[in-house]
Scaffold this motif. Structure first.
Motif, mmCIF file in Angstrom:
data_model
loop_
_atom_site.group_PDB
_atom_site.id
_atom_site.type_symbol
_atom_site.label_atom_id
_atom_site.label_comp_id
_atom_site.label_asym_id
_atom_site.label_seq_id
_atom_site.Cartn_x
_atom_site.Cartn_y
_atom_site.Cartn_z
ATOM 1 N N THR A 198 0.817 -1.212 0.000
ATOM 2 C CA THR A 198 0.000 0.000 0.000
ATOM 3 C C THR A 198 0.856 1.271 0.000
ATOM 4 O O THR A 198 0.386 2.333 0.399
ATOM 5 C CB THR A 198 -0.940 0.023 1.218
ATOM 6 O OG1 THR A 198 -0.181 -0.188 2.417
ATOM 7 C CG2 THR A 198 -2.009 -1.038 1.104
ATOM 8 N N TRP A 199 2.110 1.143 -0.440
ATOM 9 C CA TRP A 199 2.920 2.351 -0.574
ATOM 10 C C TRP A 199 2.268 3.293 -1.585
ATOM 11 O O TRP A 199 1.556 2.855 -2.496
ATOM 12 C CB TRP A 199 4.321 2.011 -1.079
ATOM 13 C CG TRP A 199 5.203 1.325 -0.078
ATOM 14 C CD1 TRP A 199 4.851 0.825 1.140
ATOM 15 C CD2 TRP A 199 6.603 1.045 -0.244
ATOM 16 N NE1 TRP A 199 5.935 0.246 1.743
ATOM 17 C CE2 TRP A 199 7.023 0.373 0.927
ATOM 18 C CE3 TRP A 199 7.514 1.283 -1.252
ATOM 19 C CZ2 TRP A 199 8.340 -0.056 1.105
ATOM 20 C CZ3 TRP A 199 8.831 0.859 -1.079
ATOM 21 C CH2 TRP A 199 9.239 0.202 0.090
ATOM 22 N N ASP A 200 2.543 4.598 -1.431
ATOM 23 C CA ASP A 200 2.049 5.559 -2.419
ATOM 24 C C ASP A 200 2.883 5.472 -3.685
ATOM 25 O O ASP A 200 2.346 5.362 -4.791
ATOM 26 C CB ASP A 200 2.093 6.972 -1.840
ATOM 27 C CG ASP A 200 1.510 7.988 -2.805
ATOM 28 O OD1 ASP A 200 0.710 7.584 -3.683
ATOM 29 O OD2 ASP A 200 1.841 9.179 -2.710
ATOM 30 N N LYS A 209 7.696 5.872 -8.739
ATOM 31 C CA LYS A 209 6.802 5.114 -9.606
ATOM 32 C C LYS A 209 5.544 4.682 -8.847
ATOM 33 O O LYS A 209 5.618 4.176 -7.728
ATOM 34 C CB LYS A 209 7.511 3.886 -10.177
ATOM 35 C CG LYS A 209 8.751 4.216 -10.991
ATOM 36 C CD LYS A 209 8.425 5.113 -12.177
ATOM 37 C CE LYS A 209 9.653 5.419 -13.011
ATOM 38 N NZ LYS A 209 9.349 6.367 -14.117
ATOM 39 N N LYS A 210 4.409 4.866 -9.482
ATOM 40 C CA LYS A 210 3.134 4.599 -8.822
ATOM 41 C C LYS A 210 2.591 3.195 -9.085
ATOM 42 O O LYS A 210 1.631 2.764 -8.440
ATOM 43 C CB LYS A 210 2.096 5.647 -9.237
ATOM 44 C CG LYS A 210 2.469 7.060 -8.826
ATOM 45 C CD LYS A 210 1.385 8.054 -9.166
ATOM 46 C CE LYS A 210 0.247 8.039 -8.157
ATOM 47 N NZ LYS A 210 0.635 8.531 -6.835
ATOM 48 N N TYR A 211 3.210 2.465 -10.033
ATOM 49 C CA TYR A 211 2.740 1.122 -10.353
ATOM 50 C C TYR A 211 3.883 0.128 -10.191
ATOM 51 O O TYR A 211 4.732 -0.027 -11.075
ATOM 52 C CB TYR A 211 2.181 1.068 -11.778
ATOM 53 C CG TYR A 211 0.972 1.952 -11.967
ATOM 54 C CD1 TYR A 211 -0.277 1.558 -11.486
ATOM 55 C CD2 TYR A 211 1.079 3.180 -12.602
ATOM 56 C CE1 TYR A 211 -1.394 2.377 -11.635
ATOM 57 C CE2 TYR A 211 -0.035 4.002 -12.765
ATOM 58 C CZ TYR A 211 -1.257 3.588 -12.281
ATOM 59 O OH TYR A 211 -2.361 4.407 -12.427
ATOM 60 N N THR A 212 3.908 -0.533 -9.025
ATOM 61 C CA THR A 212 4.870 -1.599 -8.749
ATOM 62 C C THR A 212 4.164 -2.637 -7.884
ATOM 63 O O THR A 212 2.987 -2.474 -7.552
ATOM 64 C CB THR A 212 6.112 -1.078 -7.985
ATOM 65 O OG1 THR A 212 5.762 -0.830 -6.620
ATOM 66 C CG2 THR A 212 6.671 0.200 -8.602
ATOM 67 N N PHE A 236 -2.409 -1.915 -3.963
ATOM 68 C CA PHE A 236 -3.618 -1.920 -3.141
ATOM 69 C C PHE A 236 -3.969 -0.530 -2.616
ATOM 70 O O PHE A 236 -5.088 -0.318 -2.158
ATOM 71 C CB PHE A 236 -3.492 -2.945 -2.021
ATOM 72 C CG PHE A 236 -3.388 -4.356 -2.543
ATOM 73 C CD1 PHE A 236 -4.226 -4.781 -3.564
ATOM 74 C CD2 PHE A 236 -2.436 -5.239 -2.080
ATOM 75 C CE1 PHE A 236 -4.133 -6.056 -4.095
ATOM 76 C CE2 PHE A 236 -2.334 -6.510 -2.597
ATOM 77 C CZ PHE A 236 -3.177 -6.924 -3.607
ATOM 78 N N ARG A 237 -3.053 0.412 -2.740
ATOM 79 C CA ARG A 237 -3.420 1.830 -2.566
ATOM 80 C C ARG A 237 -4.106 2.342 -3.827
ATOM 81 O O ARG A 237 -5.132 3.015 -3.752
ATOM 82 C CB ARG A 237 -2.191 2.688 -2.261
ATOM 83 C CG ARG A 237 -2.530 4.172 -2.066
ATOM 84 C CD ARG A 237 -1.281 4.997 -1.843
ATOM 85 N NE ARG A 237 -0.709 4.747 -0.545
ATOM 86 C CZ ARG A 237 -0.959 5.470 0.553
ATOM 87 N NH1 ARG A 237 -1.794 6.499 0.500
ATOM 88 N NH2 ARG A 237 -0.370 5.184 1.694
ATOM 89 N N ILE A 297 0.262 2.508 9.923
ATOM 90 C CA ILE A 297 -0.745 3.561 10.142
ATOM 91 C C ILE A 297 -1.412 3.925 8.825
ATOM 92 O O ILE A 297 -2.654 4.041 8.744
ATOM 93 C CB ILE A 297 -0.087 4.797 10.792
ATOM 94 C CG1 ILE A 297 0.334 4.474 12.232
ATOM 95 C CG2 ILE A 297 -1.042 5.993 10.764
ATOM 96 C CD1 ILE A 297 1.189 5.540 12.875
ATOM 97 N N GLU A 298 -0.621 4.111 7.772
ATOM 98 C CA GLU A 298 -1.174 4.481 6.465
ATOM 99 C C GLU A 298 -2.066 3.375 5.908
ATOM 100 O O GLU A 298 -3.108 3.650 5.305
ATOM 101 C CB GLU A 298 -0.045 4.792 5.488
ATOM 102 C CG GLU A 298 0.695 6.083 5.793
ATOM 103 C CD GLU A 298 1.768 6.396 4.776
ATOM 104 O OE1 GLU A 298 2.045 5.527 3.915
ATOM 105 O OE2 GLU A 298 2.337 7.505 4.831
ATOM 106 N N GLN A 299 -1.646 2.128 6.108
ATOM 107 C CA GLN A 299 -2.429 0.979 5.650
ATOM 108 C C GLN A 299 -3.821 1.003 6.279
ATOM 109 O O GLN A 299 -4.833 0.824 5.593
ATOM 110 C CB GLN A 299 -1.672 -0.284 6.061
ATOM 111 C CG GLN A 299 -2.141 -1.590 5.490
ATOM 112 C CD GLN A 299 -1.242 -2.729 5.954
ATOM 113 O OE1 GLN A 299 -0.229 -2.523 6.633
ATOM 114 N NE2 GLN A 299 -1.618 -3.950 5.615
#
Length: 322
Positions: free
Chosen positions: A150-152, A158-161, A166-167, A194-196
């Motif tokens: 769920t990393w940004d 890069k936004k797609y890895t 799942f973010r 926390i972010e998850q």
């Protein structure tokens, strides 16, 4: 009715390496499920090679029998299905591959056929969810993994890895995090956790799992996803490296294969509309135990479908008798 093409007069090491000796056939007629490979690993951030996962899983599925003793059913008494080979991808180009994979999967969902997808790195799950959402709208996610994914952004922004999908799924409104659950995390920072949870996911870390016990975890899964359309994604690194050394980002302190089987069998009856098993990297496991375990997990997916169909059939018969 399509089922494995093997008899006692046929050695199990012969024939085309389809999953469990299923017919290799591209059809949508007369099937409940389809086995498809998604050989893509451009989304990895560490070790590559999971593009060879589908081939290894199929090969190691040769000795799997169709009877599930824990659920007391033969899956092909209730299901018809085929192995349709691999999805088309464009190696090295993740967003283009996402688009063409989604287009290939949509017809299965639209026709009520459940795809069981053999990966591939975990980035591949995003187009699987996109295709499912075209049919079901916002769906629920059941996620077994050592990582939250769920990393940004990942390295280089890069936004797609395989660490971000799942973010993205929440941002795209294809997954309802408030009815979804992630289980087994054991490599994370406090900020990550926390972010998850801020995204809305219920999270059971590996430490929390050990404290509450497997029966309580199963109860929480069922309570969270209910009877809603749910996609089940299983990262093989949910297992401890002793049971899955062939993966790109192994984490110690994981789960046994026995625990994984108990979890999957414990959620029989839930409304699963799609499955994937990901992150099998055969080159890192010369014994083949990782692919063997992944093949058996995929068989448990089939068993869950068969159990659901059996339950629905029994309910229909009871209503007719009333």
């Amino acid at each position: 009715m399509y089922k494995p093409e093997i008899t006692r007069n046929m050695p199990i090491f012969t024939g085309i390496r389809t999953f469990m000796h299923l017919p290799y056939l591209k059809t949508m007629d007369g099937i409940d499920f389809v086995i498809v490979g998604h050989p893509f690993d451009t989304g990895v951030t560490y070790a590559s090679g999971t593009r060879f996962g589908p081939e290894a899983i199929r090969s190691r599925s040769a000795r799997i029998h169709s009877y599930n003793p824990a659920l007391d059913l033969d899956v092909f008494d209730y299901l018809s299905g085929v192995d349709s080979g691999d999805l088309r991808t464009v190696p090295g180009f993740i967003e283009e591959s996402y688009q063409i994979v989604e287009e290939q999967l949509i017809p299965y969902f639209q026709n009520g056929i459940v795809p069981i997808i053999l990966g591939g790195d975990h980035s591949i799950t995003l187009p699987h969810l996109r295709a499912a959402a075209k049919k079901f709208g916002k769906i629920q996610l059941l996620h077994f993994d050592a990582h939250s994914d769920t990393w940004d952004t990942s390295f280089g922004g890069k936004k797609y890895t395989h660490a971000t999908m799942f973010r993205r799924a929440v941002e795209e409104k294809i997954v309802d995090p408030k009815k979804s659950i992630q289980i087994g995390m054991r490599q994370y920072s406090k900020k990550d956790l926390i972010e998850q949870r801020d995204l809305g996911y219920e999270v059971i870390t590996a430490l929390e799992f050990r404290e509450m016990g497997i029966k309580e975890v199963i109860r929480k899964i069922k309570s969270r996803i209910g009877n809603n359309p749910t996609f089940l994604t299983f990262d093989i690194d949910f297992l401890d490296p002793a049971f899955a050394p062939g993966t790109g980002t192994p984490e110690v302190g994981g789960f046994t294969m026995c625990e994984a089987l108990m979890l999957l069998r414990g959620i029989a009856g839930c409304n699963f509309i799609g499955f994937d098993i990901v992150e099998v990297l055969p080159d890192r496991d010369p014994t083949g135990v990782t692919a063997l375990n992944a093949a058996h997990i995929a068989f448990e997916f089939l068993s869950l479908l068969a159990f659901l169909k059996k339950t629905k059939h029994s309910s229909s018969l009871k209503k007719e008798m009333v």
